[in-house]
Design a protein around this motif. Sequence first.
Motif, PDB file in Angstrom:
ATOM      1  N   SER A 239      45.799  26.533  60.207  1.00 59.00           N
ATOM      2  CA  SER A 239      47.313  27.422  60.099  1.00 59.00           C
ATOM      3  C   SER A 239      47.216  28.703  59.716  1.00 59.00           C
ATOM      4  O   SER A 239      46.300  28.970  58.828  1.00 59.00           O
ATOM      5  N   ALA A 240      47.681  29.725  60.229  1.00 56.52           N
ATOM      6  CA  ALA A 240      47.538  30.985  59.769  1.00 56.52           C
ATOM      7  C   ALA A 240      48.352  31.119  58.468  1.00 56.52           C
ATOM      8  O   ALA A 240      49.632  30.762  58.262  1.00 56.52           O
ATOM      9  N   ARG A 241      47.780  31.914  57.576  1.00 56.37           N
ATOM     10  CA  ARG A 241      48.478  32.172  56.491  1.00 56.37           C
ATOM     11  C   ARG A 241      49.481  33.579  56.588  1.00 56.37           C
ATOM     12  O   ARG A 241      48.856  34.387  57.306  1.00 56.37           O
ATOM     13  N   THR A 242      50.318  33.533  55.708  1.00 57.49           N
ATOM     14  CA  THR A 242      51.194  34.611  55.860  1.00 57.49           C
ATOM     15  C   THR A 242      51.026  35.626  54.762  1.00 57.49           C
ATOM     16  O   THR A 242      51.099  36.961  55.083  1.00 57.49           O
ATOM     17  N   GLU A 243      50.485  35.273  53.912  1.00 60.85           N
ATOM     18  CA  GLU A 243      50.139  36.080  52.633  1.00 60.85           C
ATOM     19  C   GLU A 243      48.880  37.074  52.947  1.00 60.85           C
ATOM     20  O   GLU A 243      47.937  36.391  53.677  1.00 60.85           O
ATOM     21  N   LYS A 244      49.270  38.288  52.827  1.00 57.97           N
ATOM     22  CA  LYS A 244      47.907  39.026  52.968  1.00 57.97           C
ATOM     23  C   LYS A 244      47.423  39.513  51.629  1.00 57.97           C
ATOM     24  O   LYS A 244      47.940  39.397  50.633  1.00 57.97           O
ATOM     25  N   ALA A 245      45.967  39.730  51.438  1.00 58.84           N
ATOM     26  CA  ALA A 245      45.391  40.310  50.193  1.00 58.84           C
ATOM     27  C   ALA A 245      46.272  41.415  49.684  1.00 58.84           C
ATOM     28  O   ALA A 245      46.617  42.471  50.416  1.00 58.84           O
ATOM     29  N   VAL A 246      46.170  41.643  48.246  1.00 56.85           N
ATOM     30  CA  VAL A 246      46.897  42.441  47.616  1.00 56.85           C
ATOM     31  C   VAL A 246      45.670  43.579  47.653  1.00 56.85           C
ATOM     32  O   VAL A 246      44.574  43.298  47.076  1.00 56.85           O
ATOM     33  N   LEU A 247      45.929  44.812  48.128  1.00 59.41           N
ATOM     34  CA  LEU A 247      44.789  45.608  48.415  1.00 59.41           C
ATOM     35  C   LEU A 247      44.572  46.544  46.952  1.00 59.41           C
ATOM     36  O   LEU A 247      45.782  47.093  46.386  1.00 59.41           O
ATOM     37  N   ILE A 248      43.587  46.906  46.281  1.00 61.07           N
ATOM     38  CA  ILE A 248      43.287  47.813  45.242  1.00 61.07           C
ATOM     39  C   ILE A 248      43.337  49.154  45.841  1.00 61.07           C
ATOM     40  O   ILE A 248      42.778  49.440  46.922  1.00 61.07           O
ATOM     41  N   GLU A 249      43.971  49.991  45.144  1.00 60.72           N
ATOM     42  CA  GLU A 249      44.093  51.331  45.465  1.00 60.72           C
ATOM     43  C   GLU A 249      42.835  51.957  45.623  1.00 60.72           C
ATOM     44  O   GLU A 249      42.062  52.032  44.167  1.00 60.72           O
ATOM     45  N   THR A 250      42.229  52.792  46.407  1.00 63.46           N
ATOM     46  CA  THR A 250      40.906  53.552  46.402  1.00 63.46           C
ATOM     47  C   THR A 250      41.079  54.918  46.217  1.00 63.46           C
ATOM     48  O   THR A 250      40.009  55.636  45.846  1.00 63.46           O
ATOM     49  N   ASP A 251      42.101  55.467  46.815  1.00 63.03           N
ATOM     50  CA  ASP A 251      42.306  56.997  46.962  1.00 63.03           C
ATOM     51  C   ASP A 251      41.999  57.626  45.579  1.00 63.03           C
ATOM     52  O   ASP A 251      42.703  57.498  44.766  1.00 63.03           O
TER      53      ASP A 251
END
Lengths: 284, 365
Positions: A239-251
């Motif tokens: 099953s495909a998960r709908t949640e995406k990883a919370v991405l840490i800001e790198t800029d």
Amino acid sequence: MHTVVCIKQVPDSAQIRVHPVHNTIMRQGVPTIINPYDLFALEAALTLRDKLGGTVTVLCMGPPMAEDSLRKALTFGADRAVLLTDRYFAGSDTLATSFALSSAIAKIGETFGPVDIVFTGKQTIDGDTAQVGPGIAKRLDLNQLTYVSRIAGIDADTREITVERRAEGGVQVLKTVLPVLITMLEGTNEIRRGSLADALRAARAGVTTWNAADAGITELLKCGLRGSPTVVKKVFAPSARTEKAVLIETDGRNGAQMADALIAAILDRNPALDADLRRLSAGF
Amino acid sequence: MSDAPRQQAPAAGRAGMKKELPDRFKSYKHVWVFIEYEHGHIHPVSLELLGEGRKLADKLQVELAGVLIGGDVDELGEAARACFEHGADLVYRVADPVLAHYRNEPYTKALTDLVNTYKPEIVLLGATTLGRDLAGSVATTLLTGLTADCTELAIDDERSLAATRPTFGGSLLCTIHTLNFRPQMATIRPRVMAMPPAVPGRSGRIVDHGLDMTELDIITKVLQFIPDRDTDKAQLAYADVVVAGGLGLKSAENFQLVKDLAGVLGADYGGSRPLVQKGWITADRQIGQTGKTIRPKLYIAAGISGAIQHRVGVEGADLIVAINTDPKAPIFDFAQIGIVANAVELLPALTAAFRQRLSVHRLAS
């Protein structure tokens, strides 16, 4: 010493794609290879033959195109190749497969001389069951040595064989008597490149092709779908998960700042980890 | 080795077949878990399976039994207590000196005899080297179905075991039934099922069964057992924190960065399959469908793109943290926290930051 090596032709799993809509395996254009684990088995058999003499027979059950894999095995130095192919075998699960292969091995023994060792890889990379080897051993009433990492000794006169096998938490050293079935672990030897002479011989050599009757199989109810107690009811994509990883800001952040932000995010998500990490890092 | 074992492909013709359990199988009842007991220890997968077996038995309203086979009757009695505390109603015990070390012949006889005598409808084993070696022999002897390496078990509307397993290296899942034969057998990978909490003092009954075999009947001899040294042992499957690397690390030397972080965290370390193929790590540290399944509280994946084969092995982790330069890498679809960065550059900073943080804590305490 007569050894039989069972090999399987499998799709190169690294190149398999799943149809995005139908959730089926897209086989078209996927190259086939000899199951990589079986190559360790083949090499073990060839090494034994080089040391003790005798012959190596390679056996493959599959569609007619599996002949390619057998020819490949001949170029590595196998002496004889047998293809077991019949529509009656289609849809075999591991129990039906072990029945067909064990019947063919018995027939190989009758036709080309008694079999001392049956080799297989520890499992295949498509089915991943590791069940066919033990199934063959049981049906032929052979002593079973699975997950073998080394053949420590073999005495052609007393017919005793000593092996090391990978067990849970260590290595078991076992001694038993031929005939045996051995499933070889990966990484146990360096697969040889066939010589030019082997390649030329393979090009000329015929692959013996047997159908069910040729292999002496009269009980067709034990073959294929009808001989398979397991039934695949459903095949589906994870099953495909709908949640995406919370991405840490790198800029605009340097490594240290990114690391701090990452650690903060981890502990923010699960504060209890703080205590776990302190305990673990202190060596408890 | 077969053409197309149906543990991989759907069998349209047979799949729709009506279930007609032959009369001789109708008395088969109860759920069994083979308890792997060696060198004085129960393999944790067996206790995990008691937790899963309990659910199946409750659904079927039957008893849950553990099967203990070994050399010493008292030791097995101790092990039985752990089985009761983890959910078993009873334990079948076969104690005989010839069963002191695992060997296929006597263990196959012991388990086969038990099945033929007490007739369980479901038999579960761990998908360990021992469990797979034994399950294949027993299922063939009994001529029944065996589903390998399952990741999910359920009881369907017709009271049949529905065993789900990854196939084609994890790119698909399939659900397999053994409709017309009993028992229904399956092996399940360690760490796929959660460990049930122990209920201290919970007890049950022990049923002893004989082996009827002597050492002279057994051709195979165990000459020696060489235990892995502690330093060699990868405890990946049961580690609370795991750090792993993938091809994004670019070189075998850079894998040291993974070990460094693991060292500071008191974690175990591993890698994706290509790293084993390249010889950067040993096979026992491979995480994924063809390697280990892990269930850590924290999993840090550095330079791993997250192919489906890898995903299958880490999905049970509480918290997945991904470091990868490619924002489109599939690992960001199943990680909870991600950072689009070069692992080779970020790992040393992360190691330093954790080291500082953890040493401050240590000083404070």
